[in-house]
Design a protein around this motif. Structure first.
Motif: not given
Length: 249
Positions: A21-23, A208-212, A216-219, A222-231
């Motif tokens: 959810k964070g990502v 743990p949900a909030l921690a995650g 996710g928001q921090a990551l 720094t990363m491509s959201v499209e790459t993560f969405r594919t995975v």
């Protein structure tokens, strides 16, 4: 009384679900229901994700810029979600648990295919008054039967061509209403056999949900959201096929 192993598994599930959810801005109940339903009845899994889903979605809803305008525009959809969810919640209980698991798997497969294909459409403004309540009822029935909030609400909201912040807030509104209606539906059907114990478990899953989500928001920065969405969508597709196969085979 849940064993230490089960508690650890629940914590890991909500850490992962919050991270997703964070990502990508959604997916906590989808991931949580999909993973928890492998090891417990869908109704129990749905009860566990109520508090984490409600809190994270309220956060998403109340931090957006257009709360009043979106409520006015989408109220018929929200009414349909509430009606459909409460009506369909009985499918998560009793003799229907196998069908609910299969339904959950099918919903995950459909959602994943739509995501991987980047399928989308534009809803003409002149049809919105008719489509919104129909999409709401359909989303509610899927939510009530499977505990998954995304089909067909997410593709429909994307079709309205809202700007980024309004879309995120509209998703928060839809998911908040779905969560509240699911809680009412589960209580109404007697699925919450031990409401205090299940509420306590759901509250414990919030940390743990909030921690995650924060991770996710921090990551995401720094990363491509499209790459993560594919995975993400590929993983949901595999999980959905697995859940359907468990019931069919």
């Amino acid at each position: 009384m849940l064993s230490a192993g089960v508690l650890a598994w629940i914590g890991a599930v909500f850490l992962a679900a919050g991270f997703v959810k964070g990502v990508v801005g959604m997916g906590l109940p989808t991931v949580a229901m999909g993973l928890l339903a492998v090891t417990m009845p869908p109704a129990q899994a749905a009860a566990l994700q109520l508090i984490p889903s409600l809190v994270t979605n309220l956060w998403q809803l109340l931090t957006g810029p257009s709360f009043g305008g979106l409520c006015k525009r989408l109220w018929t959809m929200m009414a349909g979600i509430a009606l459909g969810t409460v009506t369909g919640a009985g499918l998560l209980t009793g003799a229907h648990t196998g069908a609910a698991s299969a339904g959950l798997g099918l919903a995950l497969v459909l959602y994943a295919i739509l995501g991987l294909a980047k399928a989308g459409f534009t809803a003409p403004a002149r049809h919105e008054a008719l489509m919104s309540p129909l999409v709401g009822v359909a989303t509610g029935l899927v939510t009530g039967a499977t505990g998954v909030f995304v089909i067909p609400a997410v593709p429909y909201l994307q079709s309205l061509r809202l700007d980024r912040e309004d879309l995120i807030q509209a998703l928060g509104l839809s998911f908040t209403v779905s969560t509240a209606a699911l809680a009412i539906g589960l209580f109404r059907t007697g699925a919450l056999a031990s409401p205090s114990a299940q509420l306590a478990g759901s509250i414990l899953a919030l940390a743990p949900a909030l921690a995650g989500m924060f991770a996710g928001q921090a990551l995401r920065r720094t990363m491509s959201v499209e790459t993560f969405r594919t995975v993400f969508f590929a993983g949901l597709l595999a999980l959905g096929v697995y859940l359907v196969g468990e019931v069919v085979l």
